[in-house]
Scaffold this motif. Structure first.
Motif, PDB file in Angstrom:
ATOM      1  N   LEU A  55       6.952 -12.004  51.241  1.00  0.00           N
ATOM      2  CA  LEU A  55       5.861 -11.139  51.686  1.00  0.00           C
ATOM      3  C   LEU A  55       5.247 -11.673  52.970  1.00  0.00           C
ATOM      4  O   LEU A  55       4.993 -12.873  53.103  1.00  0.00           O
ATOM      5  N   CYS A  56       5.019 -10.775  53.918  1.00  0.00           N
ATOM      6  CA  CYS A  56       4.391 -11.159  55.184  1.00  0.00           C
ATOM      7  C   CYS A  56       3.396 -10.076  55.585  1.00  0.00           C
ATOM      8  O   CYS A  56       3.460  -8.939  55.104  1.00  0.00           O
ATOM      9  N   ALA A  57       2.466 -10.451  56.443  1.00  0.00           N
ATOM     10  CA  ALA A  57       1.440  -9.520  56.913  1.00  0.00           C
ATOM     11  C   ALA A  57       2.092  -8.527  57.877  1.00  0.00           C
ATOM     12  O   ALA A  57       3.040  -8.846  58.586  1.00  0.00           O
ATOM     13  N   GLU A  60       7.149  -2.315  50.092  1.00  0.00           N
ATOM     14  CA  GLU A  60       6.900  -1.738  51.414  1.00  0.00           C
ATOM     15  C   GLU A  60       7.806  -2.371  52.463  1.00  0.00           C
ATOM     16  O   GLU A  60       8.339  -1.676  53.345  1.00  0.00           O
ATOM     17  N   GLN A  61       7.984  -3.686  52.382  1.00  0.00           N
ATOM     18  CA  GLN A  61       8.837  -4.360  53.364  1.00  0.00           C
ATOM     19  C   GLN A  61      10.276  -3.861  53.272  1.00  0.00           C
ATOM     20  O   GLN A  61      10.944  -3.658  54.304  1.00  0.00           O
ATOM     21  N   ARG A  62      10.784  -3.667  52.066  1.00  0.00           N
ATOM     22  CA  ARG A  62      12.160  -3.229  51.913  1.00  0.00           C
ATOM     23  C   ARG A  62      12.358  -1.807  52.414  1.00  0.00           C
ATOM     24  O   ARG A  62      13.373  -1.502  53.040  1.00  0.00           O
ATOM     25  N   VAL A  63      11.385  -0.934  52.155  1.00  0.00           N
ATOM     26  CA  VAL A  63      11.466   0.418  52.701  1.00  0.00           C
ATOM     27  C   VAL A  63      11.378   0.377  54.225  1.00  0.00           C
ATOM     28  O   VAL A  63      12.119   1.083  54.929  1.00  0.00           O
ATOM     29  N   TYR A  64      10.495  -0.462  54.745  1.00  0.00           N
ATOM     30  CA  TYR A  64      10.350  -0.619  56.198  1.00  0.00           C
ATOM     31  C   TYR A  64      11.681  -1.043  56.830  1.00  0.00           C
ATOM     32  O   TYR A  64      12.104  -0.488  57.856  1.00  0.00           O
ATOM     33  N   VAL A 110       8.839   2.533  63.270  1.00  0.00           N
ATOM     34  CA  VAL A 110       7.994   2.596  62.076  1.00  0.00           C
ATOM     35  C   VAL A 110       6.926   1.523  62.175  1.00  0.00           C
ATOM     36  O   VAL A 110       7.188   0.396  62.583  1.00  0.00           O
ATOM     37  N   VAL A 111       5.707   1.889  61.816  1.00  0.00           N
ATOM     38  CA  VAL A 111       4.551   0.994  61.913  1.00  0.00           C
ATOM     39  C   VAL A 111       3.941   0.835  60.524  1.00  0.00           C
ATOM     40  O   VAL A 111       3.630   1.831  59.856  1.00  0.00           O
ATOM     41  N   PRO A 112       3.749  -0.398  60.035  1.00  0.00           N
ATOM     42  CA  PRO A 112       3.129  -0.603  58.718  1.00  0.00           C
ATOM     43  C   PRO A 112       1.608  -0.620  58.809  1.00  0.00           C
ATOM     44  O   PRO A 112       1.037  -0.989  59.832  1.00  0.00           O
ATOM     45  N   GLN A 113       0.987  -0.212  57.710  1.00  0.00           N
ATOM     46  CA  GLN A 113      -0.475  -0.273  57.563  1.00  0.00           C
ATOM     47  C   GLN A 113      -1.191   0.368  58.745  1.00  0.00           C
ATOM     48  O   GLN A 113      -2.031  -0.229  59.403  1.00  0.00           O
ATOM     49  N   TRP A 114      -0.841   1.604  59.015  1.00  0.00           N
ATOM     50  CA  TRP A 114      -1.469   2.382  60.103  1.00  0.00           C
ATOM     51  C   TRP A 114      -2.881   2.756  59.657  1.00  0.00           C
ATOM     52  O   TRP A 114      -3.074   3.331  58.596  1.00  0.00           O
ATOM     53  N   GLU A 115      -3.866   2.435  60.469  1.00  0.00           N
ATOM     54  CA  GLU A 115      -5.265   2.673  60.102  1.00  0.00           C
ATOM     55  C   GLU A 115      -5.760   3.964  60.724  1.00  0.00           C
ATOM     56  O   GLU A 115      -5.571   4.219  61.920  1.00  0.00           O
ATOM     57  N   VAL A 116      -6.406   4.803  59.901  1.00  0.00           N
ATOM     58  CA  VAL A 116      -7.007   6.051  60.351  1.00  0.00           C
ATOM     59  C   VAL A 116      -8.391   6.147  59.727  1.00  0.00           C
ATOM     60  O   VAL A 116      -8.526   6.311  58.512  1.00  0.00           O
ATOM     61  N   GLU A 158       4.352   6.919  52.054  1.00  0.00           N
ATOM     62  CA  GLU A 158       3.588   6.185  51.055  1.00  0.00           C
ATOM     63  C   GLU A 158       4.546   5.591  50.022  1.00  0.00           C
ATOM     64  O   GLU A 158       5.412   6.305  49.495  1.00  0.00           O
ATOM     65  N   CYS A 159       4.404   4.308  49.745  1.00  0.00           N
ATOM     66  CA  CYS A 159       5.257   3.599  48.794  1.00  0.00           C
ATOM     67  C   CYS A 159       4.507   3.477  47.471  1.00  0.00           C
ATOM     68  O   CYS A 159       3.604   2.642  47.332  1.00  0.00           O
ATOM     69  N   ASP A 160       4.870   4.296  46.504  1.00  0.00           N
ATOM     70  CA  ASP A 160       4.161   4.339  45.216  1.00  0.00           C
ATOM     71  C   ASP A 160       4.810   3.385  44.227  1.00  0.00           C
ATOM     72  O   ASP A 160       6.033   3.304  44.129  1.00  0.00           O
ATOM     73  N   GLY A 161       3.955   2.686  43.471  1.00  0.00           N
ATOM     74  CA  GLY A 161       4.454   1.822  42.422  1.00  0.00           C
ATOM     75  C   GLY A 161       4.222   0.361  42.685  1.00  0.00           C
ATOM     76  O   GLY A 161       4.421  -0.475  41.820  1.00  0.00           O
TER      77      GLY A 161
END
Length: 847
Positions: A693-695, A702-706, A716-722, A741-744
């Motif tokens: 796991l990394c920031a 989420e990392q594997r889907v990324y 693709v951008v992780p943790q996009w803030e709106v 969205e990565c559910d679970g």
């Protein structure tokens, strides 16, 4: 004798109860001979009767005879250490004397039957005598019972004497044995009746039941107990058999194949091991069936569609409810006078017209008069500034709140609004068109301002001039400005130019979402034959006007534009607007103009308005162009370039090399020829692995889907803030973006987290975001199958691997990397207010 003892004991018990209820406990009576004590009791009773007849213990002479005879009572007796002074105390002495009399009577009566009492003190003697009375009562009861039994025996022909204790005991034992015998007979009779009512056991029937019947007939208790035990075991076996049948039926309904195999050989040894693992196997199968149901292709889209319909109905219901409650509140507080004033106000406003004639001014006065009454009937009034000044009485705090929209277009005459309410909300943009003063008395007006506000410091008078607007004036004095950065109107490519050019420190966030079937957002048309005629406000470019109207005609006939509104913005003040309007009126019939809501005008006329498609016309040519710089041009270009919702065209007669590097025209032209990607984000993590796991990721899932999306070449951008909310992953491209969205994961598992996710997604969907979800369970089973719908969704949205922004350019223009031009730091006092750029302005730069 015994009756006299009983009667005396009853009277003594009554006297004891009266003494116990009395409030005086200590009564002292002098020791007197028995005869004198009887006389004292008689005289005391006479005094008690005298007092009951409302007599008084009068100690003065002459005293009544009854009191004279009771001298011993009144002088020698004591109650609580004092001589009797009232009726209650006299009564207490009487009761104690009566007690002493009862003691003498009972003692003599018991002595008459040979039972002496040796107690000395009156209290102990009295208690002993009363105890003997209780014993006598018990003896009486016993004698009565013996007599009753003896009478009953004689009545039934049993001459048995009951005069001694042994005889009484014999009678009791005989009665108990008789009672048991009766019970035995009753039980035998009931048993016979029960056996008669039961069916006789059959020879081929249940063996245990026959054994029980034989034991009852033989009156064999042990055999009967054994038979009952055998019946219990048989019943349990039958219950087990029936329960087994039910379980087998359930197994057949749930898994017919397994039930059939089990029924074919139920005693096989392998079933024990298989049934031991049955719960795990069944749970696995249930999980598989659940996944097959949940992950059914199209199932999630169907549920999202149903949810969208329900939310839409809820939204309509809430909206209708709010409107109805607001209307009810308004109507409930409205009186007949309010209604009359509102009708009079509407009529006066309609008849006033421009208010320039005497008749119109008269109606304006009537409207102002009606408004004084009608104002309180309506919770919120919406009107232009001119109408406010004409109809609202200049009373302080006439309203609770005043909201000023498009405040950058309101001049200093808008300051009167601050007088009308204690709170004011000013909405505007200092980067959009502001009122400009074109008169020749600028210096004189400034001088008047200085004279009227001489009490203020010079810096406090800053901003009070003919070119000032309400937004800049108030924002310079109230520095806590709320910046609204979300943009819903334009396609991202359209608003990107204004965002980067005019808001570099606070770029706008485009929230308009779209599919791949949209119109191309940017179109550039070069008119090489374009040239200008005339100068200043008479300057026109007929070939460019012809090209604009020709294209407008084609759009009105194109089915792709059938339901879209159209507009033409002339980027230069003067006769060009009139020329284009005349050509539109000439070549496009009225139904088409109304259907497409066609409007031709300048940026100032379009501020606060919008169209689906906007055609921009630069007008100037290579020989008549002056660099468009300065605040006034920045505002006009910003407004012009942000009016189109779906598509923006740019018509130009000059080329890029004919424009100054500081010219806003060059900035807009080069942007539309080579626009940068509309969606960019600086956060691109490095060294992402599937197992550590990394920031800024929340989970390994989420990392594997990324990583899977990155392998396909997508941005693709992780943790996009709106707006303080985060989206797990956002895939961006030249024509759109998609929230993934990565559910679970641990952040999407609990009921509260799922509810929070739904609320967050609902709010972001309202802002225009499109979502696609992937479940960790589906991804764990098959990453390829889980992400297959994502690739199709990205293609539908026009998001492709390594996609570049759509480039729209003509063949004659070279493409260059676009960058915004510098902005004017401030509007100089010498800046020319003349809007025409056919002549050189003080803030303009010649090419």
């Amino acid at each position: 004798m015994w009756d006299s003892i009983r009667n005396a004991s009853k009277r003594a018990q009554q006297t004891q109860q009266e003494i116990a209820n009395a409030s005086f406990l200590n009564v002292e009576v002098p020791q007197l001979p028995e005869g004198e004590e009887r006389e004292l009791l008689v005289s005391s009773r006479d005094v008690e009767k005298y007092l009951l007849g409302n007599g008084q213990l009068n100690k003065r002479w002459p005293r009544p005879a009854v009191l004279k005879q009771a001298r011993v009572l009144l002088e020698e007796c004591r109650v609580e250490g004092m001589a009797p002074a009232n009726r209650e105390q006299v009564t207490a002495v009487v009761r104690h004397l009566e007690m002493r009399s009862h003691i003498r009577t009972l003692r003599s009566r018991w002595a008459g039957v040979g039972w002496d009492v040796e107690k000395n003190t009156p209290e102990l003697l009295f208690s002993e005598l009363l105890d003997r009375a209780s014993l006598l009562q018990a003896i009486d009861c016993c004698v009565a019972a013996i007599r009753q039994v003896h009478t009953r025996l004689l009545t039934n022909g049993i001459p048995v004497p009951v005069t001694t204790i042994d005889q009484w005991q014999n009678v009791r034992r005989a009665a108990a044995q008789a009672r048991n015998l009766l019970r035995v007979k009753a039980a035998d009779r009931q048993l016979n009746e029960l056996l008669t009512s039961l069916p006789q056991p059959q020879a081929q029937g249940v063996q245990e039941l026959r054994q029980a019947a034989d034991a009852v007939a033989a009156r064999d208790a042990q055999a009967y107990a054994n038979a009952v035990q055998a019946l219990t075991l048989a019943y349990q076996r039958e219950a087990d058999r029936r329960e087994t049948g039910k379980l087998f039926q359930r197994l057949s309904e749930a898994h017919a194949e397994l039930a059939q195999v089990f029924a074919s050989d139920p005693l096989a040894g392998h079933w024990r091991d298989r049934f031991a693992a049955f719960p795990h196997a069944w749970a696995w199968r249930q999980a598989q069936d659940f996944l097959d149901t949940v992950l059914l292709p199209g199932r999630e889209e169907q549920l999202e569609g149903e949810l969208a319909q329900i939310e839409g109905r809820l939204h309509d219901l809430v909206e209708g409810l709010v409107c109805d409650r607001a209307a009810l509140h308004c109507v409930s507080r409205m009186t007949t006078k309010h209604k009359q004033a509102l009708a009079a106000y509407a009529s006066a406003i309609a008849n006033a017209g421009q208010g320039t004639t005497d008749y119109g001014k008269r109606h304006q006065r009537h409207a102002r008069s009606a408004m004084q009454t009608a104002q309180g009937a309506v919770p919120a009034w919406i009107m232009p500034l001119r109408q406010v000044a004409e109809t609202i009485s200049p009373e302080p705090d006439s309203f609770d709140v005043v909201i000023v929209d498009e405040a950058s277009q309101v001049g200093l005459n808008g300051l009167l609004l601050l007088w009308l309410a204690p709170r004011i909300i000013v909405v505007g943009d200092d980067r959009q068109c502001a009122p400009y003063y074109t008169g020749s008395k600028h210096d004189r007006i400034t001088q008047i301002f200085d004279e009227r506000m001489d009490a203020l410091e010079p810096w406090q008078r800053e901003g009070f001039d003919p070119k000032s607007n309400l937004y800049e004036l108030l924002s310079s004095r109230f520095t806590e400005v709320v910046r609204l950065t979300e943009h819903f109107r334009c396609m991202p490519e359209i608003i990107k130019w204004s965002s980067m050019q005019f808001y570099p420190d606070n770029e706008l966030i485009p929230l308009r979402q779209h599919g791949s079937d949209r119109l191309s957002p940017l179109k550039v048309v070069h008119v090489p034959e374009g040239h200008c005629e005339g100068r200043r406000d008479k300057l026109i470019n007929r070939p460019e006007a012809e090209a604009v109207v020709d294209q407008l005609c084609r759009l009105t006939q194109d089915p792709a534009y059938a339901d879209r509104s159209l507009g033409v913005i002339i980027l230069r003040q003067g006769a060009q607007s009139r020329l284009v309007q005349d050509l539109v009126d000439l070549r496009i019939d009225m139904p088409a103009r109304e259907r497409h809501n066609i409007l031709v005008g300048t940026p100032e006329e379009f501020q606060g308005d919008q169209r689906d498609v906007i055609l921009l016309s630069m007008v100037v040519d290579g020989t008549n162009v002056i660099a468009a710089t300065g605040r006034s041009h920045e505002r006009r270009f910003n407004v012009a370039a942000s009016r189109a919702r779906d598509q923006m065209w740019l018509f130009h007669s000059m080329t890029v090399d004919q424009l100054s590097s500081k010219d806003l025209r060059r900035s807009l032209l080069t942007y539309m020829q080579n626009p940068p990607p509309p969606y960019t984000h600086a956060r691109q993590p490095a060294n992402v692995t599937p197992d550590q796991l990394c920031a800024p990721f929340d989970s390994l899932f989420e990392q594997r889907v990324y990583l899977r999306i990155k392998e396909r070449g997508y941005d693709v951008v992780p943790q996009w803030e709106v707006n303080g909310k985060r989206i797990d992953l956002v895939v961006t491209g030249g024509h759109g973006r998609l929230a993934v969205e990565c559910d679970g994961s641990p952040h999407h598992s609990t009921r509260q987290q799922i509810q929070d996710d739904a609320e967050r997604e609902r709010e972001l969907r309202r802002a225009g975001w499109t979502f696609w979800r992937v479940r960790s369970s589906a991804f764990a089973l098959s990453p390829e199958d889980a992400l297959a719908p994502l690739w199709k969704r990205l293609t539908d949205l026009g998001i492709h691997p390594d996609t570049a922004s759509g480039r729209v350019a003509d063949d004659t223009e070279p493409l260059a990397v676009w960058a915004p031009v510098g902005l004017a730091e401030a509007e100089t006092a010498e800046e020319e207010t003349d809007p025409y750029d056919g002549e050189l302005d003080d803030d303009s730069e010649a090419v």
